[in-house]
Design an enzyme around this catalytic site. Structure first.
Site, mmCIF file in Angstrom:
data_model
loop_
_atom_site.group_PDB
_atom_site.id
_atom_site.type_symbol
_atom_site.label_atom_id
_atom_site.label_comp_id
_atom_site.label_asym_id
_atom_site.label_seq_id
_atom_site.Cartn_x
_atom_site.Cartn_y
_atom_site.Cartn_z
ATOM 1 N N TRP A 74 0.892 -1.152 0.000
ATOM 2 C CA TRP A 74 0.000 0.000 0.000
ATOM 3 C C TRP A 74 0.935 1.207 0.000
ATOM 4 O O TRP A 74 1.669 1.437 0.959
ATOM 5 C CB TRP A 74 -0.893 -0.001 1.241
ATOM 6 N N ASN A 100 7.105 -2.817 5.892
ATOM 7 C CA ASN A 100 5.774 -2.312 6.207
ATOM 8 C C ASN A 100 5.994 -1.176 7.198
ATOM 9 O O ASN A 100 6.718 -1.353 8.175
ATOM 10 C CB ASN A 100 4.975 -3.473 6.836
ATOM 11 N N GLY A 101 5.395 0.004 6.936
ATOM 12 C CA GLY A 101 5.581 1.117 7.869
ATOM 13 C C GLY A 101 6.348 2.259 7.224
ATOM 14 O O GLY A 101 6.482 2.310 6.004
ATOM 15 N N LYS A 512 -19.701 4.349 3.271
ATOM 16 C CA LYS A 512 -19.820 3.123 2.447
ATOM 17 C C LYS A 512 -19.983 3.507 0.988
ATOM 18 O O LYS A 512 -19.348 2.933 0.114
ATOM 19 C CB LYS A 512 -21.028 2.268 2.864
ATOM 20 N N GLU A 515 -16.606 4.951 -0.464
ATOM 21 C CA GLU A 515 -15.464 4.042 -0.636
ATOM 22 C C GLU A 515 -15.745 2.949 -1.656
ATOM 23 O O GLU A 515 -14.836 2.472 -2.322
ATOM 24 C CB GLU A 515 -14.963 3.480 0.695
ATOM 25 N N HIS A 531 -27.317 24.724 8.400
ATOM 26 C CA HIS A 531 -26.198 25.572 8.825
ATOM 27 C C HIS A 531 -25.080 25.605 7.792
ATOM 28 O O HIS A 531 -23.952 25.964 8.118
ATOM 29 C CB HIS A 531 -25.666 25.092 10.181
HETATM 30 C C1 F6R Z 1 -14.375 1.436 6.192
HETATM 31 C C2 F6R Z 1 -13.341 0.816 6.981
HETATM 32 C C3 F6R Z 1 -12.387 1.688 7.688
HETATM 33 C C4 F6R Z 1 -11.991 1.077 9.042
HETATM 34 C C5 F6R Z 1 -10.865 1.896 9.687
HETATM 35 C C6 F6R Z 1 -10.489 1.351 11.041
HETATM 36 O O1 F6R Z 1 -15.194 0.489 5.565
HETATM 37 O O2 F6R Z 1 -13.238 -0.383 7.041
HETATM 38 O O3 F6R Z 1 -12.876 2.974 7.857
HETATM 39 O O4 F6R Z 1 -13.103 1.047 9.859
HETATM 40 O O5 F6R Z 1 -9.749 1.878 8.854
HETATM 41 O O6 F6R Z 1 -10.059 0.033 10.950
HETATM 42 P P1 F6R Z 1 -10.043 -0.909 12.197
HETATM 43 O O7 F6R Z 1 -11.451 -1.148 12.620
HETATM 44 O O8 F6R Z 1 -9.354 -2.153 11.733
HETATM 45 O O9 F6R Z 1 -9.273 -0.196 13.267
#
Ligand code: F6R
Length: 635
Positions: A74, A100-101, A512, A515, A531
């Site tokens: 990513w 990663n990171g 939802k 995304e 507002h």
């Molecule tokens: C949206 C979604 C993200 C996660 C967020 C936190 O569909 O999945 O917004 O909710 O990245 O992720 P968690 O719950 O793994 O900490």
């Protein structure tokens, strides 16, 4: 974010690495690659885009190597192209690194390396690590020493996998504030960012803790702290049933997971709510062994022992404030959680986006309870906020779908949602399970603190038990929802509004839709529309109103009327038979009659389906939307 894997053993490494990477694709899918040691030489195969591109390379090249590391990316530093794909090599092309990171001081380090004559082939922060290890190795001639010295130079939170052609019988793994697990098989070893990826091969796992280095061979693993001291840790046994990852006949995981919600609720309720006449109990969960029976094996129960809420009655009674930290969808669930706990327990609850806690004074102390909500249990900001609360003396509690996650290591109190793995990157069933956990937690706290009568508690539990059947009634109308939703598939902007318990539903509905379909959408408290946001409304903008009978019904309806007066396209999620809704809205997505208090468990479902159907109609990649990752481990 980003997935790291590794393999050493008798089998061909590339197919094993690929199958491990498949399990980690949720962590990012911008590019993927492997580094293997083939006939004594390090060789790299990597490609931008989804894992299928790497798979094709592997199929074409047919590598026979039996040792290697792999990565799914990513992108953070550098665009997602072949060049920036991991693994990255040192100048001599004998050391490969997957990462990663983020290395926060990589520019400084890179400048120094460039001054020393090193040339860079990528825009990543990772490449500096390969050069640094190689540079130290030249003088030390010892990989472990080279790694110890290199980590001493790096700043940031990261996990690394390293192989060197000079040591083809070893893989090195380094963990600094991330997650890495080593799977131990029979004369073979595995490495993965998420133990789920090794579970298909072995259930014997050693987790790396913070600031640790692992030297992995076919025979096992040695662990060292960053200061060089060897660390002894016994392997733990994971649940012996590997997760089954298949679409079960559905077109997408997302649709399957939306349909799993009644079952998920039943499972979560069954675990913590034995009977409406009995108190809610977050007892430690005992993992059944492969025969389905609870096991007394201490090692096997190591994981399950950390489950449950272990606060005493005195401690529960002494809590005078609750702080919740979470991100994204989990944050929306937490906003509903606040209302539940405040209403049932008369306790003040604050909810913060975890990343907003950084650099701020967190208002918790020894009489506070801080709750971190995270389906993955790996979200860096959420974990950091919980650590901060711990430092300030607060009691802590995690709500997660992953009992084997980092979150479970940093808090003694854990509520585990019973969702099974959520494969689709967008959260659906885990949202509903987080909401369910908050209803259960609210009742639990209210019972422990004597804040509700036995009769009230019994009624709440009975109502909660009825929800899964109501969910099934909504899902049975899926086709109706699909036809209604597709009328709005050409929208460019969609506004979601709700009040009280359904303001968070409006936020989640908007998230939802955007995304999954990439259509711009915003959620607002319905009373806020006038507002400012009302300025965006015209006949091209659909407005989705969540309208459930209860204390905010009339006011929400008035806010919807304000939108109608601006010619907006009017959609409602409303209860069946609501005649006022039928008169006010062009489209009504109906749900069964439900108490406003529990309504967030139902109202979100038509929105999930609407987002899914629009996204699928528009040809979007609904299970892996662009730019996203399921586990957000960067800050
Ligand atoms: C949206 C979604 C993200 C996660 C967020 C936190 O569909 O999945 O917004 O909710 O990245 O992720 P968690 O719950 O793994 O900490």
């Amino acid at each position: 974010m980003c997935g790291i894997v590794g393999y050493l053993g008798p089998a061909k490494a590339a197919p094993v690495l690929l199958s491990e990477l498949r399990c980690l694709e949720y962590r990012g899918y911008d590019s993927a690659g492997v580094a293997i040691i083939q006939d004594g030489e390090l060789s790299v195969l990597k490609a931008a885009g989804k894992l299928n591109n790497l798979e094709k390379l592997i199929t074409d090249n047919k590598p026979t190597a039996t040792v290697g590391i792999g990565h799914t990316r990513w992108a953070t530093h550098g665009v997602p192209n072949d060049q920036n794909a991991h693994p990255h090599l040192d100048a001599s092309k004998t050391i490969a690194v997957v990462h990663n990171g983020i290395i926060e001081n990589y520019e400084e380090l890179k400048d120094e390396l460039i001054k020393d004559g090193y040339a860079f082939e990528s825009d990543t922060d990772t490449e500096v690590i390969a050069h640094l290890i190689s540079k130290v190795y030249e003088t030390e001639k010892d990989m472990l020493k080279a790694i110890f010295k290199t980590v001493g130079l790096l700043r940031g939170a990261y996990a690394l996998g390293v192989v060197s052609q000079k040591h083809p019988d070893k893989i090195y793994a380094i963990n600094q504030h991330y997650s890495l697990s080593v799977g131990l098989g029979n004369n073979e070893s595995f490495l993965a960012s998420d133990s789920m990826a090794v579970r298909q091969y072995t259930n014997k796992v050693v987790r790396l803790e913070q600031s640790e280095i692992a030297e992995i061979t076919k025979e096992g693993v040695r662990l060292f702290a960053f200061d060089g001291k060897e660390v002894k840790r016994r392997p733990m046994s994971l649940d012996s049933n590997p997760y089954v990852i298949d679409k079960g006949g559905y077109k997408h995981f997302l649709l399957k997971e939306i349909h799993e919600q009644p079952l998920v609720l039943r499972q979560t309720l069954a675990k913590y709510l034995v009977h409406p006449t009995k108190p809610v109990s977050f007892i430690p969960h005992i993992t059944p062994n492969s025969n389905g029976a609870a096991t007394n094996n201490e090692e096997e129960n190591q994981l399950s022992k950390s489950y449950g809420v272990h606060l005493t009655e005195m401690e529960l009674k002494g809590i005078d404030r609750i702080q919740v930290v979470a991100c994204g969808t989990a944050y929306h669930a937490s906003l509903v959680g606040k209302l539940i706990i405040e209403q049932l327990c008369n306790l003040p609850v604050s909810v913060d986006i975890a990343s907003e806690i950084r650099g701020r004074r967190l208002m918790v102390n020894e009489s506070s309870l801080t709750i971190a909500v995270s389906q993955s249990g790996e979200t860096a900001d959420t974990l950091a906020a919980l650590e901060e609360a711990k430092k300030l003396g607060s009691f802590t509690l995690g709500i997660t779908n992953r009992p084997d996650s980092h979150l479970s290591q940093i808090t003694p109190n854990l509520i585990v949602t019973e969702c099974g793995i959520e494969v689709s990157v967008a959260a659906t069933k885990t949202y509903l399970a987080q909401l369910t956990s908050f209803y259960l937690l609210g009742i639990y706290l209210a019972e422990a603190r004597g804040a509700i009568t036995t009769e009230h508690a019994r009624k709440l539990k009975s109502d909660l038990n009825a929800i899964p059947t109501l969910l099934e009634q909504i899902l049975a109308k899926e086709n109706e929802i699909r036809l209604a939703s597709l009328k709005y598939a050409d929208a460019h902007d969609v506004v979601f509004i709700g009040r009280g318990f359904n303001y968070p539903t409006a936020l989640e509905g908007a998230l939802k839709l955007k995304e999954l379909s990439y259509i711009h959408a915003s959620g607002y408290a319905a009373g806020e529309l006038k507002h400012g946001p009302i300025a965006v409304l015209d006949s091209k903008v659909p407005v989705v109103t969540v309208l459930v009978p209860g204390v905010v019904y009339e006011k929400t309806l008035s806010n919807a009327q304000e939108a109608r007066a601006r010619n907006a396209q009017m959609i409602a999620v409303a209860v069946e038979g609501d005649e006022q809704a039928a008169r006010t809205f062009d489209t009504v997505l109906s749900i069964p009659a439900v108490d406003e208090f529990f309504s967030p468990l139902l109202t979100v479902v038509p929105m999930q389906l609407m987002s899914y159907f629009i996204a699928d109609y528009l040809g979007k990649d609904v299970d892996q939307p662009r730019n996203l990752a399921k586990s957000v481990t960067v800050e």
